[in-house]
Design a protein around this motif. Structure first.
Motif, short mmCIF file in Angstrom:
data_model
loop_
_atom_site.label_atom_id
_atom_site.label_comp_id
_atom_site.label_asym_id
_atom_site.label_seq_id
_atom_site.Cartn_x
_atom_site.Cartn_y
_atom_site.Cartn_z
N SER A 36 -19.07 13.30 -2.57
CA SER A 36 -17.76 13.94 -2.59
C SER A 36 -17.89 15.47 -2.67
CB SER A 36 -16.94 13.41 -3.76
OG SER A 36 -15.72 14.07 -3.86
N LEU A 37 -18.80 15.95 -3.52
CA LEU A 37 -19.02 17.40 -3.59
C LEU A 37 -19.49 17.97 -2.27
CD1 LEU A 37 -20.72 17.70 -7.10
CD2 LEU A 37 -18.55 18.76 -6.43
N LEU A 38 -20.21 17.16 -1.51
CA LEU A 38 -20.80 17.63 -0.24
C LEU A 38 -19.98 17.22 0.98
CD1 LEU A 38 -24.49 16.60 -1.02
CD2 LEU A 38 -23.57 18.92 -1.08
N HIS A 39 -18.81 16.60 0.79
CA HIS A 39 -18.19 15.89 1.92
C HIS A 39 -17.73 16.80 3.04
CE1 HIS A 39 -14.22 16.85 0.03
NE2 HIS A 39 -13.74 16.66 1.24
N ASP A 40 -17.53 18.10 2.80
CA ASP A 40 -17.12 19.00 3.87
C ASP A 40 -18.24 19.93 4.35
OD1 ASP A 40 -14.54 18.21 4.39
OD2 ASP A 40 -13.64 19.52 2.88
N THR A 41 -19.42 19.82 3.77
CA THR A 41 -20.48 20.78 4.12
C THR A 41 -20.94 20.61 5.57
OG1 THR A 41 -22.12 19.26 3.18
CG2 THR A 41 -21.34 21.05 1.76
N VAL A 42 -21.15 19.37 6.00
CA VAL A 42 -21.63 19.15 7.37
C VAL A 42 -20.55 19.52 8.38
CG1 VAL A 42 -22.42 17.37 9.00
CG2 VAL A 42 -23.28 17.39 6.65
N GLU A 43 -19.29 19.29 8.02
CA GLU A 43 -18.18 19.57 8.93
C GLU A 43 -17.87 21.06 9.04
OE1 GLU A 43 -13.42 18.54 9.15
OE2 GLU A 43 -14.79 17.18 8.12
N ASP A 44 -17.95 21.79 7.92
CA ASP A 44 -17.42 23.15 7.88
C ASP A 44 -18.44 24.24 7.59
OD1 ASP A 44 -14.79 22.36 8.38
OD2 ASP A 44 -14.40 21.92 6.28
N THR A 45 -19.73 23.88 7.44
CA THR A 45 -20.74 24.90 7.18
C THR A 45 -21.97 24.62 8.04
OG1 THR A 45 -22.05 23.84 5.41
CG2 THR A 45 -19.95 24.81 4.76
N GLU A 46 -23.01 25.42 7.83
CA GLU A 46 -24.24 25.26 8.62
C GLU A 46 -25.17 24.18 8.08
OE1 GLU A 46 -25.25 26.67 11.44
OE2 GLU A 46 -23.28 27.60 11.61
N VAL A 47 -24.83 23.55 6.96
CA VAL A 47 -25.65 22.46 6.42
C VAL A 47 -25.60 21.29 7.40
CG1 VAL A 47 -25.90 20.80 4.53
CG2 VAL A 47 -25.28 23.17 4.05
N THR A 48 -26.75 20.69 7.67
CA THR A 48 -26.81 19.56 8.61
C THR A 48 -26.94 18.25 7.85
OG1 THR A 48 -29.22 19.51 8.81
CG2 THR A 48 -28.00 21.05 10.26
N LEU A 49 -26.64 17.18 8.57
CA LEU A 49 -26.74 15.85 7.96
C LEU A 49 -28.18 15.53 7.61
CD1 LEU A 49 -24.84 13.50 7.23
CD2 LEU A 49 -25.43 12.47 9.42
N ASP A 50 -29.12 15.95 8.44
CA ASP A 50 -30.53 15.70 8.13
C ASP A 50 -30.94 16.39 6.83
OD1 ASP A 50 -30.95 14.11 10.32
OD2 ASP A 50 -31.68 15.74 11.59
N GLN A 51 -30.42 17.59 6.59
CA GLN A 51 -30.75 18.29 5.36
C GLN A 51 -30.14 17.60 4.14
OE1 GLN A 51 -29.19 21.96 6.77
NE2 GLN A 51 -31.19 22.81 7.32
N VAL A 52 -28.94 17.07 4.29
CA VAL A 52 -28.34 16.29 3.20
C VAL A 52 -29.18 15.05 2.93
CG1 VAL A 52 -26.34 14.92 2.52
CG2 VAL A 52 -26.00 17.13 3.63
N ARG A 53 -29.62 14.38 3.99
CA ARG A 53 -30.43 13.17 3.82
C ARG A 53 -31.75 13.51 3.13
NH1 ARG A 53 -30.36 11.99 8.62
NH2 ARG A 53 -28.62 10.52 8.59
N GLU A 54 -32.36 14.63 3.51
CA GLU A 54 -33.65 15.01 2.93
C GLU A 54 -33.51 15.35 1.44
OE1 GLU A 54 -36.93 18.63 3.31
OE2 GLU A 54 -35.39 18.37 4.85
N GLN A 55 -32.41 16.03 1.09
CA GLN A 55 -32.24 16.50 -0.28
C GLN A 55 -31.65 15.44 -1.22
OE1 GLN A 55 -33.13 19.56 -1.55
NE2 GLN A 55 -34.15 19.89 0.41
N PHE A 56 -30.80 14.53 -0.66
CA PHE A 56 -30.05 13.63 -1.55
C PHE A 56 -30.21 12.15 -1.19
CE2 PHE A 56 -27.94 17.74 -1.58
CZ PHE A 56 -27.83 17.99 -2.94
N GLY A 57 -30.91 11.84 -0.11
CA GLY A 57 -31.17 10.45 0.21
C GLY A 57 -30.21 9.87 1.24
N PRO A 58 -30.55 8.69 1.79
CA PRO A 58 -29.77 8.11 2.89
C PRO A 58 -28.37 7.65 2.47
CG PRO A 58 -31.52 6.61 2.17
CD PRO A 58 -31.77 7.91 1.50
#
Length: 722
Positions: free
Chosen positions: A111-133
């Motif tokens: 929930s804290l990250l739910h808009d990062t992939v949509e509205d910033t330069e953070v990618t889904l792969d980076q979220v997966r690497e940092q926080f898991g699948p």
């Protein structure tokens, strides 16, 4: 609708002019986590989330939430909402809603990250690497599709993507619901027309989803927020009734004291509370009672006890010591609702004729009734691990795969059925229409289908027919259904089924029978309607004889009294075929194209050209099957047309007359009209009309929307025969 649009962000989706060094952002986040103030505690900005989370999960590790907040705050830094607040306040608020409802750590992280992939330069792969699948899956599930890529289909396709993701992890929908709650709370900064559009989608899709997931706390708040936007006058009247009631004192207080005394004397450990109704509930009560509300109509008594047996013991004491209203008794403990809801409902009458409604449930039932699947925790923690998502802890309900077996509440059967039929609806308009119709239905009955020596429970909407049961049980093989035995007696396929009916469906040998067009009139479920339409369209295209040539339209005499005179049906002369200007043309009945709709066409037997709207499901199926299209266009934007319009409204006296007047004033000849029975004060009027000039269609629809009580007017995908 992008998240930035929904929440009023003033920043574009990507900061293309000032790109973020994401690797540096992650390094900065890790450095911040290792600095003094953040070690072993959450940052001050989200400590309130931590406190709410610990109330439900006292042993939760805050480490993942710390890292998620640092990343989200860094990624959204510089983005502002239209309200003037920093954008990070939105994901923080959404996460607080979920924490207060009892969501576990993985959901709060996503929930804290739910808009990062949509509205910033953070990618889904980076979220997966940092926080898991798991976190990556949840974030991806609520990430919206871009309008630049999908156009008008972006919103329905985003919901389709979200529902598919929820099929493997229903927590996707939990985040979406909390996201919409906060967006609706802060909707006042939007233009009125955008507020109304977002509120209508919330009403048609998000509120029914909250109901089906059992998240009553979210459902009631969304209902009140939508009511305030779409019906401000009725909302204010209900609020004023509630203010007057509160000012006069709580009349249920003596009743609550008497109930406490009875249960205490019986040795039943019970908490008795007065549960106020929310705004929409008060409004519905007022409508039902003709505007005259009694002192007990603003609240109910809620009794919470430790065990199931205590519920029935408390009920027995109340029915012994007070006067029960037997017609109001309902047992949702022995027969839970499909959304996991369990309670005993009853009502008590006093000597003056006042009626007090009473709910009796255990503490666990209350938690599930308020927060639904959110209270059940991680769906990936199975029964073998004894996790809160274990299905064994939940009573058998509508979605049980076999009689007597427990349902898996984190993988609800209604969602599986929805995912099944959406695969057959590639067209976004068809999907969107059928989704709203599906969610509008209350699944209130379960029939048992017999096939050979096997039996299968089939959950269906109230009013479902044997046709619906056939497609629910057999899929497209139901095309060959020729009859049904209902409770041992032969019945026609249009027979409406009742809860508990035993149905034996009779199939002819494959290929020897097929669905009749009238089956569409008997089908209530999207799965049945879509399958029938597909078969009928395919059969018509394969076997239809060439239609006779249609003459050019004959000018009609001058209309009298300002009304256009009834003219000929719209014909192919309105359409120009690029390579064969004099080709015989017919307009497809499945989608009723009118100028200036975007159109496509296909050559059928005899050289005739059939014209469809480009977003028509039948056209999509023919294109997918390799059928070649024919280049066509409208000869004129002022051609006549025949079209079916659906008006959604709150029922009231004289509504039909007012709509008829709007149609007449805008030059529409009514060829057919249908008014469906009202459901919860909502009605649907369907009109097939003829216009001498299709360019007047938008004006006509706007005039219908201005009729008091009407909240939406849409074009139907299929025009019934006149």
């Amino acid at each position: 609708m992008s998240s930035a649009e929904a929440t009023g962000s003033t920043m574009p989706r990507r900061w293309r002019g000032n790109r973020i060094d994401v690797a540096r952002l992650f390094r900065a986040g890790r450095a911040a986590l290792l600095s003094g103030p953040l070690r072993g505690a959450l940052p001050d900005a989200v400590e309130h989330i931590g406190r709410a989370h610990r109330q439900h999960h006292p042993d939760a590790d805050p480490g993942m939430l710390r890292r998620a907040y640092v990343l989200a705050e860094s990624a959204h830094r510089g983005q502002m909402r239209k309200s003037g607040e920093p954008y990070i306040t939105h994901p923080v608020a959404v996460t607080l809603i979920l924490a207060e409802l009892g969501a576990e750590t993985t959901t709060l992280t996503a929930s804290l990250l739910h808009d990062t992939v949509e509205d910033t330069e953070v990618t889904l792969d980076q979220v997966r690497e940092q926080f898991g699948p798991e976190v990556a899956h949840l974030v991806d599930g609520v990430t919206k599709l871009e309008k630049v890529d999908y156009g008008a289909a972006a919103e329905p396709e985003t919901f389709r993507k979200m529902l598919v993701a929820a099929g493997s992890d229903v927590r996707v929908l939990s985040i979406k619901l909390a996201d919409r709650v906060h967006n609706m709370r802060t909707l006042g900064v939007m233009r009125p027309e955008k507020q109304a559009r977002i509120a209508r989608v919330t009403r048609d899709v998000l509120i029914p989803l909250a109901e089906r997931l059992g998240v009553q706390a979210v459902k009631t708040e969304l209902e009140d927020l939508v009511f305030r936007v779409l019906h401000p006058e009725e909302h204010d009247r209900a609020l004023e009734l509630m203010r007057r009631h509160r000012a006069a004192g709580e009349p249920l207080a003596p009743v609550a004291d008497a109930v406490r005394a009875v249960l205490r004397e019986a040795g039943i450990a019970a908490e008795v509370a007065i549960r106020p109704r929310h705004v929409v509930s008060v409004h519905r009560n007022a409508v039902k009672r003709g505007g005259r509300l009694g002192p007990y109509d603003f609240a109910r008594l809620l009794i919470r006890v430790p065990e199931n047996a205590d519920c029935y013991a408390a009920l027995g004491e109340l029915h012994t010591c007070f006067t029960p209203v037997i017609s109001e008794f309902k047992d949702f403990i022995a027969a839970p609702k499909f959304n996991l809801y369990q309670s005993l409902h009853t009502a008590l009458a006093d000597d003056a004729g006042g009626i007090t409604e009473v709910l009796i449930r255990t503490h666990r039932m209350h938690r599930v009734a308020e927060t639904g699947v959110i209270a059940l925790g991680d769906p990936l923690a199975g029964a073998a691990e004894g996790g809160p998502g274990a299905a064994a802890a939940v009573p058998a309900g509508e979605d049980s795969e076999q009689p007597g077996q427990p349902a898996d509440p984190t993988r609800p059967g209604w969602l599986s059925r929805l995912l099944e039929w959406q695969r057959q609806a590639p067209d976004p308009d068809t999907f969107w229409t059928e989704l709203r119709d599906e969610l509008a239905e209350d699944r209130e009955i379960t029939v048992v289908a017999e096939y050979g020596d096997r039996q299968q429970p089939l959950p269906l909407p109230a009013g479902a027919s044997c046709v619906d049961a056939a497609y629910a049980r057999h899929g497209e093989a139901a095309h060959s259904c020729i009859g049904a035995l209902v409770n041992g007696r032969l019945q026609p396929l249009h027979t409406r089924l009742r809860d508990g009916d035993l149905v034996h469906l009779i199939l002819a040998p494959e290929g020897t029978s097929g669905p009749a067009p009238e089956w569409l009139e008997h089908a209530r479920t999207p799965a049945a309607r879509i399958a029938i339409r597909r078969r009928l369209v395919g059969a018509a295209e394969r076997a239809a004889p060439a239609p006779e040539p249609v003459p050019a339209p004959v000018p009609a005499p001058a209309p009298a009294a300002g009304r256009p005179a009834p003219g000929p049906e719209p014909v192919g002369a309105a359409v120009l075929v690029a390579d064969v200007p004099d080709a015989q043309v017919r307009l497809a009945r499945c989608c009723t194209p009118v100028p200036p709709d975007e159109i496509t066409a296909f050559a059928v037997r005899g050289g005739t050209v059939t014209v469809h709207r480009t977003n028509c499901a039948a056209a999509g199926e023919m294109t997918a099957a390799g059928r070649s299209t024919v280049a066509v266009g409208w000869r004129s934007a002022t051609a006549g047309c025949r079209v079916t319009l659906c008006a959604e409204a709150l029922g009231r006296p004289h509504l039909l007359a007012d709509l008829a007047e709007a149609l007449a004033e805008n030059g529409a000849d009514v060829l057919q009209a249908e008014v469906e029975p009202p459901r919860e004060q909502r009605v649907r009027h369907t009109y097939t009309v003829r216009l001498s000039d299709a360019s007047g269609l938008p004006r006509l629809m706007r005039a219908m929307r201005r009729v008091p009580g009407v909240y939406d007017v849409t074009r139907a995908l299929r025009t019934p025969a006149a």
